[in-house]
Scaffold this motif. Structure first.
Motif, PDB file in Angstrom:
ATOM      1  N   ALA A  82       0.837  -1.204   0.000  1.00 58.39           N
ATOM      2  CA  ALA A  82       0.000   0.000   0.000  1.00 58.39           C
ATOM      3  C   ALA A  82       0.874   1.258   0.000  1.00 58.39           C
ATOM      4  CB  ALA A  82      -0.943  -0.009   1.202  1.00 58.39           C
ATOM      5  N   LEU A  83       1.932   1.261   0.799  1.00 62.99           N
ATOM      6  CA  LEU A  83       2.839   2.412   0.824  1.00 62.99           C
ATOM      7  C   LEU A  83       3.497   2.624  -0.536  1.00 62.99           C
ATOM      8  CD1 LEU A  83       4.594   1.905   4.278  1.00 62.99           C
ATOM      9  CD2 LEU A  83       3.011   3.742   3.651  1.00 62.99           C
ATOM     10  N   GLY A  84       3.779   1.531  -1.243  1.00 63.47           N
ATOM     11  CA  GLY A  84       4.405   1.611  -2.554  1.00 63.47           C
ATOM     12  C   GLY A  84       3.560   2.302  -3.603  1.00 63.47           C
ATOM     13  N   MET A  85       2.287   2.510  -3.322  1.00 65.86           N
ATOM     14  CA  MET A  85       1.405   3.205  -4.261  1.00 65.86           C
ATOM     15  C   MET A  85       1.604   4.716  -4.204  1.00 65.86           C
ATOM     16  SD  MET A  85      -0.144   1.047  -6.092  1.00 65.86           S
ATOM     17  CE  MET A  85       1.430   0.171  -6.043  1.00 65.86           C
ATOM     18  N   PHE A  86       2.370   5.185  -3.212  1.00 61.56           N
ATOM     19  CA  PHE A  86       2.688   6.608  -3.134  1.00 61.56           C
ATOM     20  C   PHE A  86       4.004   6.833  -3.864  1.00 61.56           C
ATOM     21  CE2 PHE A  86       4.446  10.374  -0.875  1.00 61.56           C
ATOM     22  CZ  PHE A  86       3.460  11.269  -1.246  1.00 61.56           C
ATOM     23  N   ALA A  87       3.970   7.515  -4.986  1.00 56.96           N
ATOM     24  CA  ALA A  87       5.179   7.800  -5.755  1.00 56.96           C
ATOM     25  C   ALA A  87       6.013   8.832  -5.007  1.00 56.96           C
ATOM     26  CB  ALA A  87       4.819   8.322  -7.137  1.00 56.96           C
ATOM     27  N   THR A  88       7.316   8.592  -4.950  1.00 48.74           N
ATOM     28  CA  THR A  88       8.216   9.511  -4.250  1.00 48.74           C
ATOM     29  C   THR A  88       9.400   9.845  -5.142  1.00 48.74           C
ATOM     30  OG1 THR A  88       9.624   7.800  -3.290  1.00 48.74           O
ATOM     31  CG2 THR A  88       7.657   8.417  -2.042  1.00 48.74           C
ATOM     32  N   GLY A  89      10.115  10.856  -4.735  1.00 51.38           N
ATOM     33  CA  GLY A  89      11.416  11.114  -5.310  1.00 51.38           C
ATOM     34  C   GLY A  89      12.409  10.171  -4.647  1.00 51.38           C
ATOM     35  N   VAL A  90      13.641  10.185  -5.128  1.00 50.03           N
ATOM     36  CA  VAL A  90      14.681   9.329  -4.576  1.00 50.03           C
ATOM     37  C   VAL A  90      15.835  10.223  -4.135  1.00 50.03           C
ATOM     38  CG1 VAL A  90      16.229   7.375  -5.008  1.00 50.03           C
ATOM     39  CG2 VAL A  90      14.005   7.481  -6.157  1.00 50.03           C
ATOM     40  N   THR A  91      16.314   9.998  -2.914  1.00 50.89           N
ATOM     41  CA  THR A  91      17.427  10.771  -2.388  1.00 50.89           C
ATOM     42  C   THR A  91      18.557   9.843  -1.952  1.00 50.89           C
ATOM     43  OG1 THR A  91      16.825  10.756  -0.039  1.00 50.89           O
ATOM     44  CG2 THR A  91      15.766  12.428  -1.418  1.00 50.89           C
ATOM     45  N   ILE A  92      19.726  10.410  -1.829  1.00 52.04           N
ATOM     46  CA  ILE A  92      20.832   9.764  -1.134  1.00 52.04           C
ATOM     47  C   ILE A  92      21.228  10.727  -0.026  1.00 52.04           C
ATOM     48  CG2 ILE A  92      23.225   8.972  -1.245  1.00 52.04           C
ATOM     49  CD1 ILE A  92      22.673   8.088  -4.129  1.00 52.04           C
ATOM     50  N   VAL A  93      21.154  10.243   1.209  1.00 52.57           N
ATOM     51  CA  VAL A  93      21.529  11.048   2.370  1.00 52.57           C
ATOM     52  C   VAL A  93      22.979  10.696   2.696  1.00 52.57           C
ATOM     53  CG1 VAL A  93      20.936  11.721   4.720  1.00 52.57           C
ATOM     54  CG2 VAL A  93      19.132  10.919   3.173  1.00 52.57           C
ATOM     55  N   THR A  94      23.815  11.720   2.828  1.00 58.81           N
ATOM     56  CA  THR A  94      25.253  11.513   3.017  1.00 58.81           C
ATOM     57  C   THR A  94      25.753  12.279   4.231  1.00 58.81           C
ATOM     58  OG1 THR A  94      25.747  13.380   1.561  1.00 58.81           O
ATOM     59  CG2 THR A  94      25.671  11.192   0.545  1.00 58.81           C
ATOM     60  N   ALA A  95      26.839  11.773   4.817  1.00 59.67           N
ATOM     61  CA  ALA A  95      27.469  12.449   5.953  1.00 59.67           C
ATOM     62  C   ALA A  95      28.899  11.961   6.098  1.00 59.67           C
ATOM     63  CB  ALA A  95      26.695  12.173   7.239  1.00 59.67           C
ATOM     64  N   ARG A  96      29.661  12.687   6.886  1.00 61.22           N
ATOM     65  CA  ARG A  96      30.997  12.259   7.268  1.00 61.22           C
ATOM     66  C   ARG A  96      30.915  11.893   8.749  1.00 61.22           C
ATOM     67  NH1 ARG A  96      35.679  12.627   4.703  1.00 61.22           N
ATOM     68  NH2 ARG A  96      34.811  14.124   3.218  1.00 61.22           N
TER      69      ARG A  96
END
Length: 172
Positions: free
Chosen positions: A23-37
């Motif tokens: 059901a959650l997969g029916m919500f289209a989202t953008g895709v991010t990459i979260v980065t840190a040091r």
């Protein structure tokens, strides 16, 4: 005025985790990459689609991370992280940072942002965030970042995720 008292707790779910994910997969989202040091200087990063704006003033965004994630300590204790919104041409990068094994940064071009967080070359947009607050909810931690700097690539088509597959935009 209602004669029914308000419930004090949610009713237990009548569905499985698998049904919930579908059901959650029916919500289209953008895709991010979260980065840190990390504090030891190592780089951490992961693919996430749990990103959203919170406030314009002050500029706040949020994302969430599973409590069991290996990078939880680095994201919880670090002062900054970057959220890199991927463009339609960055599907391979999304898969690379989602992989459980291997060097996620192998062959990845980036510059250094606030607090040493990597800013990925070619991203559709980047948000350099101060690690403002965290909220533990269920099996995830919600991170709220105060955006110190942001940029975007004019005309970049976003990478989208829906129903377990990647897409790119097609205007209606």
């Amino acid at each position: 005025m209602s004669s029914h008292p308000s419930p004090q707790h949610a009713v237990p779910p009548n569905f499985s985790s698998a049904e919930f994910r579908l059901a959650l997969g029916m919500f289209a989202t953008g895709v991010t990459i979260v980065t840190a040091r990390a504090p030891d200087g190592s780089l951490v990063g992961l693919t996430a689609n749990s990103f959203n704006s919170v406030s314009l003033s002050p500029p706040l965004v949020l994302w969430s991370l599973a409590r069991t994630a290996g990078s939880m300590a680095a994201f919880s204790t670090g002062s900054h992280y970057a959220i890199n919104i991927l463009g339609a041409d960055q599907q391979a990068l999304a898969r690379q940072f989602a992989a459980r094994e291997g060097d996620r940064y192998a062959g990845v071009a980036f510059t250094t942002g606030a607090g040493g967080a990597p800013l990925l070359e070619g991203a559709a947009a980047t948000f350099e965030c101060f690690n403002r607050s965290r909220y533990e909810e269920g099996d995830h931690v919600i991170f709220v970042g105060e955006v110190e700097c942001c940029s975007h690539r004019q005309g970049a088509a976003p990478l989208l995720f829906h129903g377990g597959r990647f897409y790119t935009e097609h205007p209606l």
